[in-house]
Design a protein around this motif. Structure first.
Motif, PDB file in Angstrom:
ATOM      1  N   LEU A 412       0.843  -1.188   0.000  1.00 25.50           N
ATOM      2  CA  LEU A 412       0.000   0.000   0.000  1.00 25.50           C
ATOM      3  C   LEU A 412       0.883   1.244   0.000  1.00 25.50           C
ATOM      4  CD1 LEU A 412      -2.888   1.205   0.244  1.00 25.50           C
ATOM      5  CD2 LEU A 412      -2.598   1.112   2.724  1.00 25.50           C
ATOM      6  N   VAL A 413       0.673   2.093  -0.999  1.00 25.86           N
ATOM      7  CA  VAL A 413       1.481   3.311  -1.110  1.00 25.86           C
ATOM      8  C   VAL A 413       0.757   4.502  -0.479  1.00 25.86           C
ATOM      9  CG1 VAL A 413       2.651   4.880  -2.713  1.00 25.86           C
ATOM     10  CG2 VAL A 413       2.485   2.434  -3.252  1.00 25.86           C
ATOM     11  N   HIS A 414      -0.517   4.690  -0.833  1.00 31.30           N
ATOM     12  CA  HIS A 414      -1.321   5.782  -0.281  1.00 31.30           C
ATOM     13  C   HIS A 414      -2.756   5.285  -0.104  1.00 31.30           C
ATOM     14  CE1 HIS A 414       1.867   8.672  -1.040  1.00 31.30           C
ATOM     15  NE2 HIS A 414       1.896   8.303  -2.315  1.00 31.30           N
ATOM     16  N   PHE A 415      -3.530   5.939   0.806  1.00 35.11           N
ATOM     17  CA  PHE A 415      -4.958   5.648   0.890  1.00 35.11           C
ATOM     18  C   PHE A 415      -5.700   6.882   1.396  1.00 35.11           C
ATOM     19  CE2 PHE A 415      -4.278   5.093   5.410  1.00 35.11           C
ATOM     20  CZ  PHE A 415      -5.513   5.368   5.989  1.00 35.11           C
ATOM     21  N   THR A 416      -6.975   6.945   1.060  1.00 29.76           N
ATOM     22  CA  THR A 416      -7.884   7.931   1.616  1.00 29.76           C
ATOM     23  C   THR A 416      -9.266   7.284   1.691  1.00 29.76           C
ATOM     24  OG1 THR A 416      -8.682  10.217   1.478  1.00 29.76           O
ATOM     25  CG2 THR A 416      -8.513   8.994  -0.598  1.00 29.76           C
ATOM     26  N   SER A 417     -10.259   7.997   2.180  1.00 23.42           N
ATOM     27  CA  SER A 417     -11.576   7.382   2.383  1.00 23.42           C
ATOM     28  C   SER A 417     -12.683   8.403   2.221  1.00 23.42           C
ATOM     29  CB  SER A 417     -11.653   6.758   3.785  1.00 23.42           C
ATOM     30  OG  SER A 417     -11.535   7.782   4.773  1.00 23.42           O
ATOM     31  N   SER A 418     -13.902   7.899   2.000  1.00 26.04           N
ATOM     32  CA  SER A 418     -15.100   8.746   1.943  1.00 26.04           C
ATOM     33  C   SER A 418     -16.316   7.861   2.156  1.00 26.04           C
ATOM     34  CB  SER A 418     -15.201   9.460   0.586  1.00 26.04           C
ATOM     35  OG  SER A 418     -15.480   8.531  -0.446  1.00 26.04           O
ATOM     36  N   THR A 419     -17.489   8.466   2.183  1.00 21.88           N
ATOM     37  CA  THR A 419     -18.736   7.702   2.225  1.00 21.88           C
ATOM     38  C   THR A 419     -19.489   7.918   0.920  1.00 21.88           C
ATOM     39  OG1 THR A 419     -19.901   9.536   3.311  1.00 21.88           O
ATOM     40  CG2 THR A 419     -18.961   7.810   4.724  1.00 21.88           C
ATOM     41  N   ASP A 420     -20.261   6.919   0.528  1.00 26.25           N
ATOM     42  CA  ASP A 420     -21.063   6.985  -0.694  1.00 26.25           C
ATOM     43  C   ASP A 420     -22.517   6.783  -0.315  1.00 26.25           C
ATOM     44  OD1 ASP A 420     -22.388   6.660  -3.083  1.00 26.25           O
ATOM     45  OD2 ASP A 420     -20.895   5.336  -3.972  1.00 26.25           O
ATOM     46  N   ILE A 430     -12.980   3.081   0.378  1.00 24.62           N
ATOM     47  CA  ILE A 430     -11.558   3.258   0.664  1.00 24.62           C
ATOM     48  C   ILE A 430     -10.808   3.287  -0.659  1.00 24.62           C
ATOM     49  CG2 ILE A 430      -9.606   2.453   2.048  1.00 24.62           C
ATOM     50  CD1 ILE A 430     -12.134   2.975   3.690  1.00 24.62           C
ATOM     51  N   TYR A 431     -10.053   4.334  -0.871  1.00 21.26           N
ATOM     52  CA  TYR A 431      -9.267   4.482  -2.104  1.00 21.26           C
ATOM     53  C   TYR A 431      -7.811   4.115  -1.812  1.00 21.26           C
ATOM     54  CZ  TYR A 431     -13.287   7.305  -3.578  1.00 21.26           C
ATOM     55  OH  TYR A 431     -14.545   7.741  -3.882  1.00 21.26           O
ATOM     56  N   TRP A 432      -7.287   3.174  -2.586  1.00 17.58           N
ATOM     57  CA  TRP A 432      -5.906   2.717  -2.394  1.00 17.58           C
ATOM     58  C   TRP A 432      -5.079   2.939  -3.648  1.00 17.58           C
ATOM     59  CZ3 TRP A 432      -6.502  -2.890  -0.096  1.00 17.58           C
ATOM     60  CH2 TRP A 432      -6.951  -2.793   1.221  1.00 17.58           C
ATOM     61  N   GLU A 433      -3.836   3.252  -3.420  1.00 19.70           N
ATOM     62  CA  GLU A 433      -2.833   3.146  -4.466  1.00 19.70           C
ATOM     63  C   GLU A 433      -1.842   2.085  -4.016  1.00 19.70           C
ATOM     64  OE1 GLU A 433       0.504   5.720  -6.977  1.00 19.70           O
ATOM     65  OE2 GLU A 433      -0.714   6.710  -5.441  1.00 19.70           O
ATOM     66  N   VAL A 434      -1.692   1.036  -4.806  1.00 19.36           N
ATOM     67  CA  VAL A 434      -0.808  -0.073  -4.436  1.00 19.36           C
ATOM     68  C   VAL A 434       0.197  -0.329  -5.555  1.00 19.36           C
ATOM     69  CG1 VAL A 434      -2.652  -1.153  -3.087  1.00 19.36           C
ATOM     70  CG2 VAL A 434      -2.265  -1.882  -5.437  1.00 19.36           C
ATOM     71  N   LYS A 435       1.228  -1.038  -5.193  1.00 19.11           N
ATOM     72  CA  LYS A 435       2.203  -1.448  -6.202  1.00 19.11           C
ATOM     73  C   LYS A 435       2.695  -2.846  -5.863  1.00 19.11           C
ATOM     74  CE  LYS A 435       6.315   0.217  -6.223  1.00 19.11           C
ATOM     75  NZ  LYS A 435       7.477   1.151  -6.287  1.00 19.11           N
ATOM     76  N   ALA A 436       3.161  -3.552  -6.883  1.00 19.68           N
ATOM     77  CA  ALA A 436       3.697  -4.906  -6.682  1.00 19.68           C
ATOM     78  C   ALA A 436       5.170  -4.811  -6.312  1.00 19.68           C
ATOM     79  CB  ALA A 436       3.523  -5.720  -7.958  1.00 19.68           C
ATOM     80  N   GLU A 437       5.533  -5.550  -5.259  1.00 20.18           N
ATOM     81  CA  GLU A 437       6.934  -5.534  -4.831  1.00 20.18           C
ATOM     82  C   GLU A 437       7.855  -6.034  -5.938  1.00 20.18           C
ATOM     83  OE1 GLU A 437       8.069  -4.130  -2.348  1.00 20.18           O
ATOM     84  OE2 GLU A 437       6.559  -4.048  -0.763  1.00 20.18           O
ATOM     85  N   ASN A 438       7.395  -7.069  -6.661  1.00 16.68           N
ATOM     86  CA  ASN A 438       8.248  -7.631  -7.724  1.00 16.68           C
ATOM     87  C   ASN A 438       7.884  -7.100  -9.111  1.00 16.68           C
ATOM     88  OD1 ASN A 438       5.844  -8.860  -8.256  1.00 16.68           O
ATOM     89  ND2 ASN A 438       6.550 -10.953  -7.854  1.00 16.68           N
ATOM     90  N   ILE A 480     -13.622  -1.041  -1.824  1.00 17.99           N
ATOM     91  CA  ILE A 480     -12.250  -0.592  -2.018  1.00 17.99           C
ATOM     92  C   ILE A 480     -12.054  -0.287  -3.499  1.00 17.99           C
ATOM     93  CG2 ILE A 480      -9.807  -1.179  -1.893  1.00 17.99           C
ATOM     94  CD1 ILE A 480     -10.380  -2.936   0.477  1.00 17.99           C
ATOM     95  N   ARG A 481     -11.607   0.911  -3.791  1.00 21.62           N
ATOM     96  CA  ARG A 481     -11.282   1.297  -5.164  1.00 21.62           C
ATOM     97  C   ARG A 481      -9.754   1.362  -5.260  1.00 21.62           C
ATOM     98  NH1 ARG A 481     -15.939   5.843  -6.630  1.00 21.62           N
ATOM     99  NH2 ARG A 481     -17.703   4.579  -5.871  1.00 21.62           N
ATOM    100  N   VAL A 482      -9.231   0.522  -6.102  1.00 20.73           N
ATOM    101  CA  VAL A 482      -7.789   0.285  -6.135  1.00 20.73           C
ATOM    102  C   VAL A 482      -7.171   0.865  -7.391  1.00 20.73           C
ATOM    103  CG1 VAL A 482      -5.974  -1.449  -5.985  1.00 20.73           C
ATOM    104  CG2 VAL A 482      -8.188  -1.873  -4.893  1.00 20.73           C
ATOM    105  N   SER A 483      -6.172   1.669  -7.209  1.00 19.58           N
ATOM    106  CA  SER A 483      -5.359   2.146  -8.315  1.00 19.58           C
ATOM    107  C   SER A 483      -3.997   1.455  -8.212  1.00 19.58           C
ATOM    108  CB  SER A 483      -5.179   3.656  -8.242  1.00 19.58           C
ATOM    109  OG  SER A 483      -4.299   4.104  -9.240  1.00 19.58           O
ATOM    110  N   ILE A 484      -3.702   0.638  -9.205  1.00 21.54           N
ATOM    111  CA  ILE A 484      -2.424  -0.106  -9.221  1.00 21.54           C
ATOM    112  C   ILE A 484      -1.431   0.705 -10.047  1.00 21.54           C
ATOM    113  CG2 ILE A 484      -1.284  -2.266  -9.817  1.00 21.54           C
ATOM    114  CD1 ILE A 484      -4.016  -3.605  -9.641  1.00 21.54           C
ATOM    115  N   GLN A 485      -0.336   1.027  -9.444  1.00 21.18           N
ATOM    116  CA  GLN A 485       0.664   1.816 -10.158  1.00 21.18           C
ATOM    117  C   GLN A 485       0.977   1.183 -11.515  1.00 21.18           C
ATOM    118  OE1 GLN A 485       4.184   2.671  -7.862  1.00 21.18           O
ATOM    119  NE2 GLN A 485       3.128   4.226  -6.636  1.00 21.18           N
TER     120      GLN A 485
END
Length: 492
Positions: A412-420, A430-438, A480-485
């Protein structure tokens, strides 16, 4: 506290004027009464050293009794919960515990209560009736379509009830034997109000109101979010509701016996094809556009030119005050403190890492009683209905999902949150920005499985208020809304 339900409007107005004109003296007298009665309790005796003995109650209180949080008093409350005598805390017998929406250490606070709370609830209802009568002409000619919900009560080890403040009032003799004025006249039978299944109860409330739509002069609920849920329910179920009205019979899935029997009497087996056609025509139109401040835009849209009224402000600890200008805009509402209900202290905020605290702004005075506006709740970052998720709780939940995420080779690189709240029930996002270690993600299918496990881990880590809402359908599944680098965003 004497009842004013039998007073005429002039007498009720005099009560309000007397309370607000003598606020300081009433508060001083109330504090003296509280300290005199309870000076011998285990909690207070060490602070008061045996009583007032001619000393000023206010000065003794300010000097000797410290400002505390719930956690400071919780050990005494727990002892009463587990069977020790009420007089540890109160000379008056503790009859039940009110569960708050705000949490402490991940669980609802348990507020000791007694008959005084119900007296206050009834008293404030009588004053609200007076204020509404004064400002809204003709409201007394019809009924209220009120969407009340009662909680599922539990009991302490010695059998004292635990539940929400509203539920306790609705289940009490004060409500059962309420005055026969317009303010207490509802389209729904009491059996619906006291129903145990929220989905069935809201459907039956809505059906009863539609059947008696010509008599409805006001629509309301304790929480604005419930009205939004009802609007969504009407949007989803209007065809079925029209069938109930057209046939004069209730849908088979309504199995709560109190709801079924009482609503069947309202329907009376009488077909109402004209009313059904009228409702069907309105609901067939294409446009269904769609805290409590977060719900005001939606309510404004559906209410058109009808006023949105907030009549009072209350919590599990006490009823605080009423809105003496009920036709003011929601964003302009200030509540007038009623000094006979409990002793109040306004304390400059310095921050508290543990408790959910109401933040108020004193906006002026009505006679000599302070008027206040609720500006928010400290530490709360997410809320749909009565849930109050603090930043600290959110971080704990995120840390739990990170264990799942890290084990899958993602970070997990960054996250933020809101209600819908665009759908009903509303839900956390929950909004995530993630990246793969490999730097090698093996396809979306693998990622979705991982993030689904993260959703479950987060939901399991959130507090009891959130879990209660999920179990009883007032909060929807976490998203969870995921943004993958170096990739796209995905919704799980």
């Amino acid at each position: 506290m004497s009842t004013i339900s039998d007073f005429n409007e002039e007498e009720k107005g005099k009560v309000l004027q007397d309370l607000t004109s003598n606020a300081k003296q009433i508060q001083d007298d109330l504090l003296k009464e509280i300290l005199t009665l309870n000076a011998g309790t285990e909690y207070l005796k060490d602070f008061l050293h045996g009583g007032l003995h001619g000393r000023s109650a206010k000065e003794l209180f300010k000097k000797n009794v410290p400002i505390v949080t719930y956690e400071d008093v919780k050990p005494y409350i727990d002892r009463v919960v587990n069977g020790e005598p009420s007089n540890i805390l109160s000379v008056l017998p503790i009859t039940n515990f009110l569960l708050t929406s705000g949490t402490s250490a991940g669980a609802s606070k348990m507020i000791p209560s007694n008959i005084k709370f119900l007296e206050g609830y009834a008293f404030i209802g009588d004053l609200i009736l007076h204020v509404i009568n004064k400002h809204v002409k003709g409201v007394e000619k019809g009924k209220g379509m009120l969407f009340f919900l009662t909680s599922h009560d539990s009991r302490t080890p010695i059998g004292l009830p635990m539940g929400s403040a509203t539920s306790w009032y609705l289940k009490s003799d004060y409500f059962k034997n309420r005055p026969s004025s317009w303010y207490y006249s509802y389209t729904s039978p009491d059996e619906v109000i006291l129903g145990s299944d929220s989905k069935q109860v809201l459907y039956c409330h809505l059906l009863c109101g539609l059947v008696q739509r010509d008599e409805v002069m006001r629509i309301g609920s304790i929480f604005a979010s419930i009205i939004v849920r009802v609007i969504k329910l009407l949007e989803d179920s209007w065809k079925e509701l029209c069938w109930n009205i057209r046939s004069g019979h209730l849908s088979e899935w309504i199995t709560d016996s109190g709801c079924r029997n009482s609503v069947s009497i309202v329907l009376g087996g009488q077909p109402r094809p004209e009313l059904s056609d009228e409702i069907e025509k309105i609901c067939s139109e294409e446009s269904w556009e769609g805290s409590m401040a977060q719900y005001v835009p939606t309510l404004n849209y559906y209410c058109n030119d009808l006023p949105l009224v907030s009549t009072a402000y209350a919590s599990s600890e006490s009823v605080y005050g009423i809105n003496i200008n009920p036709l003011s805009k929601p964003e302009d509402v200030s509540y007038t403190l009623l000094p006979n209900l409990c002793y109040f202290e306004f304390i400059p905020l310095e921050g508290d890492d543990n408790d959910v605290v109401d933040l108020v702004d004193v906006t002026g005075f009505y006679n000599k009683a302070p008027q206040f506006k609720v500006v928010g709740r400290e530490n709360v970052v997410l809320s749909i209905e009565t849930d109050m998720t603090k930043e600290e709780d959110l971080f704990k939940a995120v840390n739990q999902e990170k264990l799942v995420l890290n084990s899958s080779g993602l970070r997990l690189v960054h996250f933020t949150s809101s209600t819908d709240i665009s759908s009903s029930p509303g839900h956390y996002v929950i909004y995530w920005e993630v990246k793969a270690e490999n730097k090698d993600i093996k396809g979306l299918e693998f990622s979705e499985k991982t993030f689904l496990e993260c959703c479950l881990a987060m939901e399991d880590s959130l507090d009891e208020g959130y879990k209660y809402g999920r179990v009883h359908g007032t909060i929807g599944p976490l998203e969870i809304r995921v943004s993958i680098q170096d990739s796209h965003m995905h919704k799980i």
